[in-house]
Structure formats: structure tokens, C-alpha cells
Design a protein around this motif. Structure first.
Motif, PDB file in Angstrom:
ATOM      1  N   ASP A 111       8.694   8.626  -5.499  1.00 54.31           N
ATOM      2  CA  ASP A 111       8.644   7.808  -4.282  1.00 54.31           C
ATOM      3  C   ASP A 111       7.719   8.455  -3.260  1.00 54.31           C
ATOM      4  N   PHE A 112       7.724   9.795  -3.255  1.00 45.67           N
ATOM      5  CA  PHE A 112       6.988  10.546  -2.245  1.00 45.67           C
ATOM      6  C   PHE A 112       6.411  11.803  -2.878  1.00 45.67           C
TER       7      PHE A 112
ATOM      8  N   LEU B  86       9.065   3.396   0.258  1.00 46.01           N
ATOM      9  CA  LEU B  86       9.211   2.916   1.635  1.00 46.01           C
ATOM     10  C   LEU B  86       9.993   1.612   1.700  1.00 46.01           C
ATOM     11  N   LYS B  87       9.853   0.775   0.682  1.00 44.91           N
ATOM     12  CA  LYS B  87      10.620  -0.475   0.641  1.00 44.91           C
ATOM     13  C   LYS B  87      12.120  -0.161   0.650  1.00 44.91           C
TER      14      LYS B  87
ATOM     15  N   ASN C  38       0.814  -1.212   0.000  1.00 44.07           N
ATOM     16  CA  ASN C  38       0.000   0.000   0.000  1.00 44.07           C
ATOM     17  C   ASN C  38       0.850   1.265   0.000  1.00 44.07           C
ATOM     18  N   ASN C  39       0.364   2.268  -0.686  1.00 39.96           N
ATOM     19  CA  ASN C  39       0.920   3.608  -0.594  1.00 39.96           C
ATOM     20  C   ASN C  39       0.226   4.272   0.586  1.00 39.96           C
ATOM     21  N   LEU C  40       0.932   5.134   1.292  1.00 40.05           N
ATOM     22  CA  LEU C  40       0.416   5.680   2.541  1.00 40.05           C
ATOM     23  C   LEU C  40       0.272   7.197   2.468  1.00 40.05           C
TER      24      LEU C  40
ATOM     25  N   ILE D 264       2.309  11.777   0.695  1.00 36.57           N
ATOM     26  CA  ILE D 264       2.070  10.417   0.204  1.00 36.57           C
ATOM     27  C   ILE D 264       3.417   9.731   0.037  1.00 36.57           C
ATOM     28  N   TYR D 265       3.517   8.539   0.615  1.00 40.92           N
ATOM     29  CA  TYR D 265       4.736   7.736   0.623  1.00 40.92           C
ATOM     30  C   TYR D 265       4.402   6.426  -0.078  1.00 40.92           C
ATOM     31  N   THR D 266       5.047   6.185  -1.209  1.00 46.04           N
ATOM     32  CA  THR D 266       4.718   4.985  -1.985  1.00 46.04           C
ATOM     33  C   THR D 266       5.345   3.741  -1.368  1.00 46.04           C
TER      34      THR D 266
END
Length: 189
Positions: free
Chosen positions: A122-123, A144-145, A91-93, A138-140
Motif C-alpha cells: 500500500d505504501f 489511500l482508498k 494515481n499513486n502519490l 509512495i502512497y498507492t
């Protein structure tokens, strides 16, 4: 919005405030829920990032299944963000802080609109002059990985969200002195 989860960070120590900000009362609810409710028009599911000691108090107001315990071994807000990512790695956050009381629908809608355009970011965050606003960002999952892998391999030495945003492929939306980013750390409303 497929794969987008709303996250309200509540796991801070609230040292400057003197009490747990997320549990302070406003308009018949607590700050954490008040901020989460701002995502209702967007039909985005919301989770709450808390530290383990907060679970009993937050469980009185929020279904325990929506509480994600901070368990990644890094300090600060990055701990909450990466802990949620570990539980929901695809999930993206959409990250909010429990003290973003002045956040408005237009500000949320603009960042979601940018997210929906797609791209290799990425963000996605707001930028106020020289400072990126990491909350209402938004943090993809992809971004995040990468950050989690660095944390697990101990190749991260500064754990600020600013550093993460500066090192990642970050889309920055300009915003100047917007009330949504007011800091409520030092006083009650």
C-alpha cells in the motif's frame, strides 16, 4: 511513470517555524518549488497541497491549477494527502514535504526503483531505526482508498501518518541518519 504524481505538502500551520515554510526563499525560488524541482529528473508531474488561506500567496509563485486545497475533514498531513487522493483517485502519490531541502536524487531514485518493482504494498517509505519517514514516501491509490474510507466512516481515531503506515501493507527501506530527513521546523537556513 504512469499513474505517479509528486505531491509537495505545504498546508501545515508552521507554528514552530513562525512563518509559512513553503514560501521561504532559497536560491531564487521558494522552498515549495525548490523541493518540487527535485522530481524534475524523473518526469513526474507535481502538485502542491495547500490550505485555502494559502492560495493567494502560493498563486504568486505557482500556477493555481497545480494547487490542491486541503478539504478532507481530518487533521495533519493526512488531510493534504487524502485531499489530493480525492482529486486524483487512480494515481499513486510520491509525497514530499516543503521543507525537505536536503533531499537528493539518489534517495528519490531508490524509492521509485522499489515502486517500479510492483508488488502488493500500500505504501513504500524509508525507515530510520524505529521511525518510518512518511515523506519521500509512495502512497498507492489502493492504500489511500482504504484510509479515506476509514476517515469517511469515522473509524479512524488517530490521524498520524505513522499509524496509517503501521496499519497498511508498508514496504520499508532502511536508512540511517540521512540528511534528506533533516527537520527545518525550528530555524531558517
Amino acid at each position: 511513470m504512469q499513474h505517479l504524481l509528486g505531491i509537495v505538502l505545504c498546508g501545515g500551520e508552521s507554528k514552530r517555524m513562525g512563518s509559512d515554510k513553503g514560501l521561504l526563499h532559497i536560491e531564487g525560488t521558494i522552498w515549495a518549488k525548490y523541493v518540487a524541482d527535485k522530481l524534475t529528473p524523473f518526469n513526474i508531474p507535481v502538485l502542491f497541497s495547500v490550505n485555502e488561506s494559502q492560495v493567494p500567496d502560493y498563486s504568486k509563485h505557482i500556477d493555481k491549477s497545480k494547487l490542491i486545497i486541503d478539504d478532507v475533514d481530518v487533521p495533519g498531513p493526512l488531510r493534504g494527502l487524502l485531499s489530493v487522493h480525492e482529486h486524483y483517485p487512480t494515481n499513486n502519490l510520491l509525497l514530499l514535504a516543503c521543507d525537505m531541502l536536503d533531499l537528493d536524487v539518489a534517495t528519490i531514485a531508490a524509492i521509485i526503483k522499489e515502486y517500479q518493482k510492483g508488488g502488493s504494498h500500500d505504501f513504500i517509505v524509508y525507515q530510520d531505526e524505529d521511525y518510518a519517514q512518511p515523506f519521500c514516501g509512495i502512497y498507492t491509490a489502493k492504500g489511500l482508498k482504504t484510509v479515506l474510507a476509514k476517515a469517511e466512516s469515522h473509524t479512524i481515531h488517530k490521524f498520524s501518518l505513522q499509524k496509517v503506515l503501521n496499519e497498511g501493507m508498508t514496504k520499508r527501506l532502511e536508512i540511517k541518519n540521512h540528511p534528506a530527513f533533516k527537520n527545518y521546523n525550528n530555524s531558517h537556513i
